[in-house]
Design a protein around this motif. Structure first.
Motif, short mmCIF file in Angstrom:
data_model
loop_
_atom_site.label_atom_id
_atom_site.label_comp_id
_atom_site.label_asym_id
_atom_site.label_seq_id
_atom_site.Cartn_x
_atom_site.Cartn_y
_atom_site.Cartn_z
N MET A 147 5.22 12.73 -1.21
CA MET A 147 5.65 11.36 -0.90
C MET A 147 4.82 10.78 0.23
N ILE A 148 4.56 11.57 1.25
CA ILE A 148 3.75 11.09 2.37
C ILE A 148 2.34 10.75 1.89
N LEU A 149 1.76 11.62 1.07
CA LEU A 149 0.41 11.39 0.58
C LEU A 149 0.33 10.13 -0.29
N SER A 150 1.41 9.83 -0.98
CA SER A 150 1.41 8.67 -1.89
C SER A 150 1.87 7.39 -1.21
N VAL A 187 -12.23 -0.65 -12.83
CA VAL A 187 -13.07 -1.75 -12.34
C VAL A 187 -12.38 -3.09 -12.57
N ALA A 188 -11.81 -3.25 -13.77
CA ALA A 188 -11.19 -4.53 -14.13
C ALA A 188 -9.97 -4.84 -13.27
N SER A 189 -9.35 -3.81 -12.70
CA SER A 189 -8.14 -4.06 -11.91
C SER A 189 -8.42 -4.98 -10.72
N PHE A 190 -9.64 -4.98 -10.22
CA PHE A 190 -9.98 -5.83 -9.08
C PHE A 190 -10.25 -7.27 -9.50
N TYR A 191 -10.19 -7.54 -10.81
CA TYR A 191 -10.42 -8.89 -11.32
C TYR A 191 -9.23 -9.43 -12.11
N LEU A 192 -8.43 -8.54 -12.73
CA LEU A 192 -7.39 -8.98 -13.66
C LEU A 192 -5.98 -8.91 -13.09
N VAL A 193 -5.78 -8.20 -12.00
CA VAL A 193 -4.47 -8.16 -11.35
C VAL A 193 -4.67 -8.54 -9.89
N PRO A 194 -3.60 -8.92 -9.19
CA PRO A 194 -3.74 -9.26 -7.77
C PRO A 194 -4.42 -8.14 -6.98
N ARG A 195 -5.19 -8.55 -5.99
CA ARG A 195 -5.99 -7.57 -5.24
C ARG A 195 -5.13 -6.48 -4.61
N HIS A 196 -3.94 -6.83 -4.11
CA HIS A 196 -3.11 -5.81 -3.48
C HIS A 196 -2.60 -4.80 -4.51
N VAL A 197 -2.44 -5.22 -5.76
CA VAL A 197 -2.05 -4.29 -6.82
C VAL A 197 -3.19 -3.32 -7.12
N ALA A 198 -4.41 -3.85 -7.18
CA ALA A 198 -5.58 -2.99 -7.42
C ALA A 198 -5.72 -1.95 -6.32
N ILE A 199 -5.50 -2.38 -5.08
CA ILE A 199 -5.61 -1.44 -3.95
C ILE A 199 -4.47 -0.43 -3.99
N THR A 200 -3.28 -0.89 -4.38
CA THR A 200 -2.14 0.03 -4.52
C THR A 200 -2.47 1.14 -5.51
N LEU A 201 -2.99 0.77 -6.67
CA LEU A 201 -3.33 1.76 -7.69
C LEU A 201 -4.36 2.76 -7.18
N LEU A 202 -5.37 2.25 -6.49
CA LEU A 202 -6.42 3.13 -5.97
C LEU A 202 -5.85 4.13 -4.96
N LEU A 203 -4.98 3.65 -4.07
CA LEU A 203 -4.40 4.53 -3.05
C LEU A 203 -3.40 5.52 -3.65
N VAL A 204 -2.66 5.08 -4.68
CA VAL A 204 -1.75 6.01 -5.36
C VAL A 204 -2.55 7.15 -5.98
N TRP A 205 -3.68 6.81 -6.61
CA TRP A 205 -4.52 7.85 -7.22
C TRP A 205 -5.12 8.77 -6.16
N LEU A 206 -5.63 8.21 -5.09
CA LEU A 206 -6.29 9.02 -4.06
C LEU A 206 -5.31 9.91 -3.31
N GLY A 207 -4.03 9.47 -3.22
CA GLY A 207 -3.06 10.16 -2.37
C GLY A 207 -2.95 11.64 -2.60
N SER A 208 -2.56 12.04 -3.82
CA SER A 208 -2.36 13.47 -4.09
C SER A 208 -3.54 14.07 -4.85
N THR A 209 -4.69 13.44 -4.73
CA THR A 209 -5.92 14.03 -5.26
C THR A 209 -6.89 14.27 -4.10
#
Length: 675
Positions: free
Chosen positions: A165-168, A280-302
């Protein structure tokens, strides 16, 4: 309505049905046995204790129809997928997109593998998804109720698996970032801050249950009697995620493997272009904060997690790492759905029904790709092993077990299912069970001494699953203390059928789970050593069943590996170099990827020794001995001394000094053996 129950129920039913069909019906490895015991008997799981999971599981396993507790994980996992479906819909307002993303996550390799065994990861995923949903609702509505709900669930998530949870949580911070100014403004109110902190602390209350039982029947380190004991559990300070042989190249290999594991192995190689496109498309097709959320969720426990641990890059330790990114791979599923949307938009120029043609195909393809690898409904190897062991024990025996692969299955069958109530089960290292001889924190020497004194004083038959005692009678699966006698090798016909099963599983590659593969290698090695030792000691009176067993075992790499080791222990004049090389060549071709680095290095050392036999091939010997050292670069590797002796016998001073500088703690005798 905040939650579309109809669609939630649809993805819940689809995933739960698949999990139910593919889950094991018998006991498995990993932490299944421990969690089964804690869920049924109470107690404390391994650090950090997972108190919330224990509380929920204690109640759920009492429900009729819960098969071995695996349905508990399936329930949490399907609920997590249902919440993720709603999150995807809230972020995109596209229902088909939400179906593709949520089902792709539910059928991804890592998530599915944890959904069908009793584990804490599916609950961790569920709590994260609930927290993410509440954060999204707060960000969009700015209602305090959603924020306070998120605080409570965040605390509960910490009570289950706080490291994940902390990592994510960086992803959650990004998700609420559009409302961050408003949130900080509300924090000026002491009442708002107090309520927020109080709800997080309320979520942490399950930790208080860890110390309620003064004498838990099941507890890794025993009862919690002080605040220091509590901190040791929760902080996981007794765990060591740092391996002496791991170096920078292990980090590099893990970094590359994590990319492959994320983009290729979750949904199949054909999905990789779609995932990368969606990323790549996430930074163009969804709000920027959503794209960053997805990236950080992926990086968290990897990759964030990779920076904190120092695992050796081996098949076994990759298997340990594999469940950690279950939350992270929700981002992979979102990107896959987004990449699919991009393709659908392009194909829509050709046919207006493109989304109804492409989207279901993507989900079905993932399901079909992963189903053969994750169908564990027929996984019976571990159960067969544990039942065979228990059925062959003498009456009133004391059985010492060691390690997860023995403690979990044997403990579950004995303590939960009630098999062989006449025996007494003990942990060699003083862990898990409440009848420990010494503190689990005693030194190895103190533990060994206490165990020896106990065994010497025992009046009942004493069995140890590993050859840790002497004098002993070796039965293959375990050894029995031979009080007043000497080391002997005996044969139990009851194990012959299990040995046949081991060989069948190996040759058919039926054991698809990495932990079972490690178990399989160890058991094949142990039984090979046992059968061959028995055959050598009874050369003129070998039972046909033993001879057949030796022949069967020598069809496997572990069997050939052990045979070579046993033969190389014979006097040199009895060895036939050509026959040894022929056997080694076949074994090397058949060497599976999953054998531990230490065993792989030992095999290369054997090849080096064979090449040193007359007529010697010193160059070939040096090649394999160097390979042995590099495969397992530990000061205790015996190949170091043999390679050092070879360098010195050939007058290679520079190579000798380099090797000594690299392994200063290696102590070697003049003949190349260990000092």
């Amino acid at each position: 309505m905040l939650i579309s129950v109809r669609h939630q129920l649809a993805v819940f039913a689809a995933t739960f049905g698949v999990y139910f069909i593919t889950m094991p019906r018998t006991i498995t490895l990993e932490d299944a046995g421990l969690f089964q015991m804690v869920c049924h008997l109470g107690g404390i799981s391994h650090p950090p204790g997972y108190p919330l999971f224990t509380l929920l599981c204690n109640g759920l396993v009492q429900v009729p129809g819960v098969i071995n507790g695996n349905l508990v994980s399936a329930l949490f996992a399907s609920l997590a997928v249902a919440f993720f479906h709603h999150i995807c819909y809230r972020l995109t307002n596209e229902r088909l997109f939400a179906y593709v993303a949520s089902l792709s996550w539910g059928f991804s390799a890592a998530f599915w593998s944890q959904a069908i065994i009793i584990e804490v990861y599916s609950l961790a995923a569920l709590l994260f998804m609930i927290c993410w949903w509440l954060v999204i609702e707060f960000e969009q509505s700015r209602r305090n109720a959603f924020w306070f709900g998120a605080c409570l669930v965040f605390g509960l998530a910490l009570s289950n698996h706080w490291p994940l949870m902390i990592l994510s949580s960086a992803g959650l911070l990004a998700a609420v970032s559009p409302a961050l100014g408003d949130l900080l403004s509300r924090c000026r109110s002491p009442k708002f801050v107090v309520w927020s902190l109080a709800l997080v602390l309320a979520g942490l209350l399950p930790y208080a249950t860890l110390g309620l039982d003064a004498n838990p029947k099941i507890a890794i380190y025993g009862a919690i009697d002080s605040f220091g004991d509590f901190l040791r559990y929760v902080a996981r300070s007794a765990y060591k995620d740092d391996h002496a042989t791991a170096g920078i190249m292990d980090k590099v290999e893990y970094a590359w493997w994590l990319a492959e594991y994320s983009f290729v192995l979750q949904a199949g190689i054909l999905a990789s272009p779609l995932i990368l496109t969606g990323m790549v498309a996430s930074f163009y097709l969804v709000p920027r904060h959503v794209a960053i959320t997805l990236l950080l969720v992926w990086l968290g426990s990897t990759y964030f997690l990779l920076g904190l641990i120092n695992f050796e890059f081996s098949h076994f330790h990759r298997a340990i790492f594999k469940p950690y990114p279950v939350i992270a791979f929700s981002a992979i599923a979102f990107w896959l759905a987004l990449g699919t949307s991009v393709v659908v938009r392009l194909l829509s120029r050709l046919t207006p029904n493109a989304k109804w043609l492409v989207s279901p195909v993507i989900v079905v393809a993932i399901l079909i790709t992963n189903y053969p690898k994750l169908d564990r409904s027929g996984a019976t190897l571990i159960d067969a092993f544990a039942r065979t062991v228990l059925s062959t024990l003498p009456t009133d025996a004391i059985l010492f077990v060691r390690g997860d692969n023995e403690v979990g299955p044997l403990g579950y069958l004995h303590l939960v299912e009630g098999i062989r109530p006449d025996i007494e089960l003990r942990d060699w290292d003083g862990l898990v069970f409440d009848n420990r001889i010494r503190s689990p924190f005693a030194s190895l020497e103190e533990q060994e001494k206490a165990n020896r004194e106990f065994i010497n004083a025992a009046t009942r038959p004493v069995i140890v699953m590993q050859p840790l005692i002497s004098p002993r009678i070796d039965f293959g699966a375990y050894v029995m203390f031979n009080r007043g006698g000497k080391d002997e090798v005996a044969f139990l016909p009851e194990f012959a059928e299990f040995v046949d099963l081991l060989v069948e599983v190996y040759l058919s590659d039926l054991s698809l789970d990495a932990h079972e593969q490690y178990f399989l290698f160890y058991q094949l090695s142990r039984f090979s050593e046992h059968y061959i030792s028995y055959a050598l000691k009874h050369d003129n009176q070998v039972r046909p069943m033993v001879a057949a067993g030796v022949a069967r075992l020598q069809q496997t790499f572990p069997g050939r590996f052990v045979t070579l080791r046993q033969l190389l222990a014979l006097p040199v004049e009895q060895l036939d170099k050509d026959k040894l090389l022929a056997m080694a060549a076949v074994a090397e071709q058949d060497m599976p990827e999953y054998i531990p680095p230490k065993s792989r290095a030992s095999f290369y050392e054997q090849l080096g020794r064979i090449h040193l036999l007359s007529p010697a091939s010193p160059d070939r010997a040096e090649l394999f001995l160097t390979l042995a050292v590099n495969t397992h670069p530990d000061h205790g590797n015996p190949a170091i001394c043999l390679l050092l002796w070879l360098h010195e016998s050939r007058g290679e001073v520079a190579q000798s000094e380099t090797l000594r500088d690299r392994f200063p703690r290696a102590t070697c005798a003049e003949d190349g053996g260990e000092g």
